[in-house]
Design a protein around this motif. Structure first.
Motif, PDB file in Angstrom:
ATOM      1  N   TYR A  89       0.844  -1.191   0.000  1.00  0.00           N
ATOM      2  CA  TYR A  89       0.000   0.000   0.000  1.00  0.00           C
ATOM      3  C   TYR A  89       0.882   1.244   0.000  1.00  0.00           C
ATOM      4  N   GLY A  90       0.326   2.317  -0.529  1.00  0.00           N
ATOM      5  CA  GLY A  90       1.050   3.572  -0.539  1.00  0.00           C
ATOM      6  C   GLY A  90       0.195   4.702  -1.072  1.00  0.00           C
ATOM      7  N   PHE A  91       0.568   5.925  -0.710  1.00  0.00           N
ATOM      8  CA  PHE A  91      -0.075   7.131  -1.208  1.00  0.00           C
ATOM      9  C   PHE A  91       0.921   7.889  -2.062  1.00  0.00           C
ATOM     10  N   SER A  92       0.455   8.888  -2.781  1.00  0.00           N
ATOM     11  CA  SER A  92       1.367   9.686  -3.597  1.00  0.00           C
ATOM     12  C   SER A  92       2.299  10.520  -2.720  1.00  0.00           C
ATOM     13  N   ASP A  93       1.862  10.861  -1.517  1.00  0.00           N
ATOM     14  CA  ASP A  93       2.701  11.593  -0.568  1.00  0.00           C
ATOM     15  C   ASP A  93       3.308  10.595   0.428  1.00  0.00           C
ATOM     16  N   PRO A  94       4.635  10.479   0.485  1.00  0.00           N
ATOM     17  CA  PRO A  94       5.258   9.529   1.407  1.00  0.00           C
ATOM     18  C   PRO A  94       4.907   9.783   2.875  1.00  0.00           C
ATOM     19  N   ALA A  95       4.616  11.038   3.244  1.00  0.00           N
ATOM     20  CA  ALA A  95       4.241  11.333   4.628  1.00  0.00           C
ATOM     21  C   ALA A  95       2.917  10.659   4.986  1.00  0.00           C
ATOM     22  N   ASP A  96       1.962  10.665   4.050  1.00  0.00           N
ATOM     23  CA  ASP A  96       0.685   9.988   4.294  1.00  0.00           C
ATOM     24  C   ASP A  96       0.881   8.483   4.410  1.00  0.00           C
ATOM     25  N   THR A  97       1.755   7.931   3.580  1.00  0.00           N
ATOM     26  CA  THR A  97       2.064   6.502   3.664  1.00  0.00           C
ATOM     27  C   THR A  97       2.675   6.185   5.027  1.00  0.00           C
ATOM     28  N   GLY A  98       3.553   7.056   5.502  1.00  0.00           N
ATOM     29  CA  GLY A  98       4.163   6.845   6.810  1.00  0.00           C
ATOM     30  C   GLY A  98       3.156   6.894   7.937  1.00  0.00           C
ATOM     31  N   GLN A  99       2.191   7.804   7.857  1.00  0.00           N
ATOM     32  CA  GLN A  99       1.156   7.878   8.890  1.00  0.00           C
ATOM     33  C   GLN A  99       0.303   6.613   8.907  1.00  0.00           C
ATOM     34  N   LEU A 100      -0.101   6.156   7.719  1.00  0.00           N
ATOM     35  CA  LEU A 100      -0.887   4.923   7.655  1.00  0.00           C
ATOM     36  C   LEU A 100      -0.073   3.739   8.148  1.00  0.00           C
ATOM     37  N   SER A 101       1.196   3.713   7.784  1.00  0.00           N
ATOM     38  CA  SER A 101       2.074   2.637   8.235  1.00  0.00           C
ATOM     39  C   SER A 101       2.178   2.641   9.756  1.00  0.00           C
ATOM     40  N   GLY A 102       2.264   3.815  10.349  1.00  0.00           N
ATOM     41  CA  GLY A 102       2.320   3.912  11.799  1.00  0.00           C
ATOM     42  C   GLY A 102       1.058   3.409  12.475  1.00  0.00           C
ATOM     43  N   LEU A 103      -0.077   3.537  11.795  1.00  0.00           N
ATOM     44  CA  LEU A 103      -1.329   3.019  12.346  1.00  0.00           C
ATOM     45  C   LEU A 103      -1.462   1.513  12.179  1.00  0.00           C
ATOM     46  N   LEU A 104      -0.925   0.981  11.074  1.00  0.00           N
ATOM     47  CA  LEU A 104      -1.096  -0.438  10.779  1.00  0.00           C
ATOM     48  C   LEU A 104      -0.043  -1.345  11.421  1.00  0.00           C
ATOM     49  N   MET A 105       1.136  -0.835  11.673  1.00  0.00           N
ATOM     50  CA  MET A 105       2.206  -1.678  12.210  1.00  0.00           C
ATOM     51  C   MET A 105       1.880  -2.305  13.572  1.00  0.00           C
ATOM     52  N   PRO A 106       1.208  -1.583  14.489  1.00  0.00           N
ATOM     53  CA  PRO A 106       0.838  -2.267  15.732  1.00  0.00           C
ATOM     54  C   PRO A 106      -0.072  -3.476  15.503  1.00  0.00           C
ATOM     55  N   LEU A 107      -0.912  -3.420  14.470  1.00  0.00           N
ATOM     56  CA  LEU A 107      -1.745  -4.587  14.155  1.00  0.00           C
ATOM     57  C   LEU A 107      -0.891  -5.760  13.688  1.00  0.00           C
ATOM     58  N   GLN A 108       0.124  -5.439  12.876  1.00  0.00           N
ATOM     59  CA  GLN A 108       0.951  -6.496  12.297  1.00  0.00           C
ATOM     60  C   GLN A 108       1.882  -7.113  13.336  1.00  0.00           C
ATOM     61  N   TYR A 109       2.417  -6.301  14.229  1.00  0.00           N
ATOM     62  CA  TYR A 109       3.439  -6.798  15.145  1.00  0.00           C
ATOM     63  C   TYR A 109       2.962  -6.942  16.575  1.00  0.00           C
ATOM     64  N   THR A 110       1.669  -6.830  16.794  1.00  0.00           N
ATOM     65  CA  THR A 110       1.159  -7.033  18.141  1.00  0.00           C
ATOM     66  C   THR A 110       1.342  -8.484  18.550  1.00  0.00           C
ATOM     67  N   SER A 111       1.499  -8.709  19.813  1.00  0.00           N
ATOM     68  CA  SER A 111       1.660 -10.081  20.258  1.00  0.00           C
ATOM     69  C   SER A 111       0.667 -10.322  21.385  1.00  0.00           C
ATOM     70  N   PRO A 112       0.080 -11.427  21.496  1.00  0.00           N
ATOM     71  CA  PRO A 112       0.155 -12.520  20.524  1.00  0.00           C
ATOM     72  C   PRO A 112      -0.998 -12.462  19.536  1.00  0.00           C
ATOM     73  N   LEU A 113      -0.694 -12.602  18.295  1.00  0.00           N
ATOM     74  CA  LEU A 113      -1.720 -12.794  17.272  1.00  0.00           C
ATOM     75  C   LEU A 113      -2.073 -14.272  17.246  1.00  0.00           C
ATOM     76  N   PRO A 114      -3.321 -14.600  17.043  1.00  0.00           N
ATOM     77  CA  PRO A 114      -3.670 -16.015  16.911  1.00  0.00           C
ATOM     78  C   PRO A 114      -2.926 -16.652  15.735  1.00  0.00           C
ATOM     79  N   ALA A 115      -2.684 -17.929  15.817  1.00  0.00           N
ATOM     80  CA  ALA A 115      -1.958 -18.643  14.758  1.00  0.00           C
ATOM     81  C   ALA A 115      -2.707 -18.599  13.438  1.00  0.00           C
ATOM     82  N   SER A 116      -4.011 -18.407  13.487  1.00  0.00           N
ATOM     83  CA  SER A 116      -4.802 -18.392  12.262  1.00  0.00           C
ATOM     84  C   SER A 116      -4.786 -17.033  11.568  1.00  0.00           C
ATOM     85  N   VAL A 117      -4.121 -16.037  12.149  1.00  0.00           N
ATOM     86  CA  VAL A 117      -4.053 -14.698  11.563  1.00  0.00           C
ATOM     87  C   VAL A 117      -2.641 -14.427  11.076  1.00  0.00           C
TER      88      VAL A 117
END
Length: 87
Positions: free
Chosen positions: A15-43
């Protein structure tokens, strides 16, 4: 909602936006979802920011279990109130 269960969820996306700053903001919101622990094994979340261009590409696989018998009575009550004879 306890009769609806997500059995499996796999998201693989760039994913990405035309403005890298917007991409960074979205990335900052999504990364806790990706790296939170513990995620169930099925996710499985594989989210990759693209700071060079606007894009959204990827795939999602989901398996949902629904107990239909448990939902039958509430659905029937809703249908009766919505479409049944008026009082």
């Amino acid at each position: 909602m306890r009769h609806v269960h997500v059995a499996e969820l796999h998201i693989d996306a760039d994913y990405g936006f035309s403005d890298p700053a917007d991409t960074g903001q979205l990335s900052g919101l999504l990364m806790p979802l990706q790296y939170t622990s513990p995620l169930p094994a099925s996710v499985l979340l594989d989210l990759r920011p693209d700071f060079t261009k606007a894009c959204l590409k990827g795939s999602m696989t989901a398996a949902v279990r629904v107990t239909v018998a448990a939902l039958f009575v509430p659905i029937l009550c809703f249908a009766w109130r919505a479409f049944g004879p008026s009082r």
